[in-house]
Write an enzyme that holds these catalytic residues in place. Structure first.
Site, PDB file in Angstrom:
ATOM      1  N   ASN A  94      -5.934  19.165   1.430  1.00 21.00           N
ATOM      2  CA  ASN A  94      -4.543  19.013   1.863  1.00 21.00           C
ATOM      3  C   ASN A  94      -4.462  19.361   3.346  1.00 21.00           C
ATOM      4  O   ASN A  94      -4.518  20.535   3.715  1.00 21.00           O
ATOM      5  CB  ASN A  94      -3.641  19.929   1.028  1.00 21.00           C
ATOM      6  CG  ASN A  94      -2.171  19.758   1.375  1.00 21.00           C
ATOM      7  OD1 ASN A  94      -1.815  19.148   2.373  1.00 21.00           O
ATOM      8  ND2 ASN A  94      -1.303  20.317   0.552  1.00 21.00           N
ATOM      9  N   HIS A 117       0.851  -1.186   0.000  1.00 18.57           N
ATOM     10  CA  HIS A 117       0.000   0.000   0.000  1.00 18.57           C
ATOM     11  C   HIS A 117       0.893   1.245   0.000  1.00 18.57           C
ATOM     12  O   HIS A 117       1.963   1.246   0.619  1.00 18.57           O
ATOM     13  CB  HIS A 117      -0.911   0.019   1.227  1.00 18.57           C
ATOM     14  CG  HIS A 117      -1.662  -1.265   1.446  1.00 18.57           C
ATOM     15  ND1 HIS A 117      -2.765  -1.611   0.703  1.00 18.57           N
ATOM     16  CD2 HIS A 117      -1.443  -2.290   2.317  1.00 18.57           C
ATOM     17  CE1 HIS A 117      -3.210  -2.791   1.108  1.00 18.57           C
ATOM     18  NE2 HIS A 117      -2.419  -3.227   2.087  1.00 18.57           N
TER      19      HIS A 117
END
Length: 493
Positions: free
Chosen positions: A437, A400
């Site tokens: 973000n 991942h």
């Protein structure tokens, strides 16, 4: 001759003045004596010290103990067998001898456990989930920007274009107070309130999940790039949770979106210095302090991307915590290109022509970032090859990948250059869409996404890649210690 020289080397002489003789045949003459003393051997220059150091280096190696324990166990078995045959009539001697051997084995085992390197475990982590009333859509963002009176039409249009291409959806969160900022007005109170909300929210969820008491935390590291106040953010955490008096507290500021990995690095070193302890790491960025209320386009980009968020991570160096921890830290790599002037200035906090502060984003950012990431991945790949004793030329051995969700363009460039699949990029893109973000905490929202979707299996390796001002590029590699199920409390539901 050689023996005489060696003897002189370890002996020293001292002339002792005895004064003037009062009587006897030597009356009136000066008397003195020579005292001969044995000098301490010069161990630093002794050739034997080299072999002593060599022997000690072998003794502290874990492999030495792995090899010694079976041998000593065999000796113990033979000793016990002999005692059973020869000392059947002397139970006391048998008990004394066997007790001595058993005690020696326990001592060897203790030394092995004490001297062998300790692993760093990630017990659990939590990400702040803002309340629904703080959600902001792209259209609401533009409307509030218009009514604030801080931006001219060109600045409004620029922010609108950036938002439409940003990859951020309509469910990110932002404090409405940022739109009320104006020139000359301090947002200190609002920044502190935001910091308290995001940090304490994440820490509360973490402590509830791990059931660790605040007084058990030995190390505290808080990182926040722009907002730094007095007392510090780490002091805010200590005051709120009443942490112990001897807590090792650190507050990292001005280190950008990659500071979360730096905080883990510092916590790891402190846990190694204080084995058997807990470390709390808090990563965040305060939107109120990063907000720019001006019209410089190079300083308006952070407005469009930064959103509220924080992550709290509990690390442990206790061997007993391995059985309840989610991950084990396998690699931590940091690359800093700050020696290069262009890299140093590509993300820069400054004032515009009207003395309004904001983050300047250089047009050279992607070029600078590309060079830094390339050098970083080269180093990371080399370490992984050494660890696994095998080389993978075209792919990194990860199950991942969590890449800092900075912007859609940045993720597109990384996917292209690293030849990553859409599946690899899914956690980053979903995080950017849902939360925006969130700076250094972004990679933790991405790991939370993987857990919420039951993607992490026993033995899986997770790569967290963060980059930011400096220019810095940092990585964490975690190994799942078990089947990581869906957490009870997640920002994703």
């Amino acid at each position: 001759m050689a023996s005489s020289q060696q003897q002189q080397a370890i002996l020293s002489t001292e002339i002792v003045n005895g004064g003037v003789e009062d009587s006897g045949t030597h009356a009136g003459s000066v008397s003195f004596s020579v005292r001969l003393q044995r000098r301490m051997p010069d161990f630093l220059n002794s050739v034997n010290l080299k072999y002593l150091k060599l022997g000690c280096s072998y003794l502290v190696r874990p492999g030495t103990y792995f090899a010694a324990i079976p041998v000593l166990s065999l000796i113990f078995g033979v000793e016990m067998g002999g005692l059973m045959w020869t000392n059947l009539g002397s139970g006391y001697d048998m008990i004394m001898n066997s007790g001595f051997v058993l005690g020696f084995l326990i001592l060897v085992l203790y030394l092995y456990l004490d001297l062998s390197p300790r692993s760093i475990y990630l017990v659990d982590f939590a990400c702040y989930r803002p309340p629904k009333e703080l959600k902001i859509t792209k259209s609401e963002f533009i409307n509030l920007a218009k009514t604030s009176g801080n931006f001219d039409n060109a600045a409004i249009e620029f922010q609108h274009r950036v938002l439409m291409k940003s990859g951020i959806g309509d469910e990110s969160h932002m404090p409405r107070s940022v739109f009320l900022q104006s020139k000359g007005k301090s947002a200190l109170k609002e920044s502190r309130e935001e910091a308290a909300a995001v940090m304490f929210g994440a820490i509360d969820d973490l402590l509830a999940a791990t059931r660790v008491r605040p007084k058990d935390i030995r190390v505290l590291v808080v990182n926040c790039g722009v907002f730094n106040t007095v007392p510090s953010l780490s002091a805010m955490v200590i005051n709120h949770y009443k942490l112990r008096l001897d807590v090792h507290s650190f507050n990292l500021g001005g280190m950008g979106c990659a500071a979360g990995v730096i905080a883990i690095d510092l916590a790891r070193d402190l846990l190694n210095a204080h084995p058997g302890s807990y470390a709390l790491v808090v990563s965040t960025e305060i939107v109120t302090s990063t907000w720019y209320a001006g019209n410089d386009k190079d300083m308006l980009l952070p407005n469009c991307f930064f959103r509220m968020g924080a992550a709290a991570i509990l690390l442990s160096s206790r061997r007993s915590d391995r059985w309840r921890s989610k991950y084990e830290l396998k690699q931590l790599v940091r690359t800093h290109k700050g020696a290069d002037g262009c890299s140093y200035r590509c993300i820069y906090r400054k004032e515009d022509a009207e003395t309004r502060q904001g983050l300047f984003i250089s047009s050279e950012l992607f070029k600078v970032g590309g060079h830094a990431i390339k050098a970083h991945i080269t180093t990371l790949r080399r370490l992984l090859v050494l660890e696994e004793e095998k080389e993978k030329e075209k792919e990194l051995p990860f199950d991942h990948i969590c890449i800092l969700a900075s912007s859609k363009r940045a993720l597109d460039e990384l996917q292209k250059n690293l030849e990553l699949t859409d599946g690899c990029m899914e956690p980053s893109r979903k995080t950017l869409e849902r939360f925006g973000n969130t700076s250094s905490s972004s990679v933790w929202y991405e790991l939370a996404y993987l857990e919420a979707n039951s993607r992490v299996k026993r033995g899986d390796r997770v790569w967290q890649l963060a980059f930011g001002s400096g220019f810095k590029c940092n990585s964490l590699v975690w190994k799942a210690l078990g089947e990581v199920g869906r957490p009870h409390n997640s920002p994703w539901y």
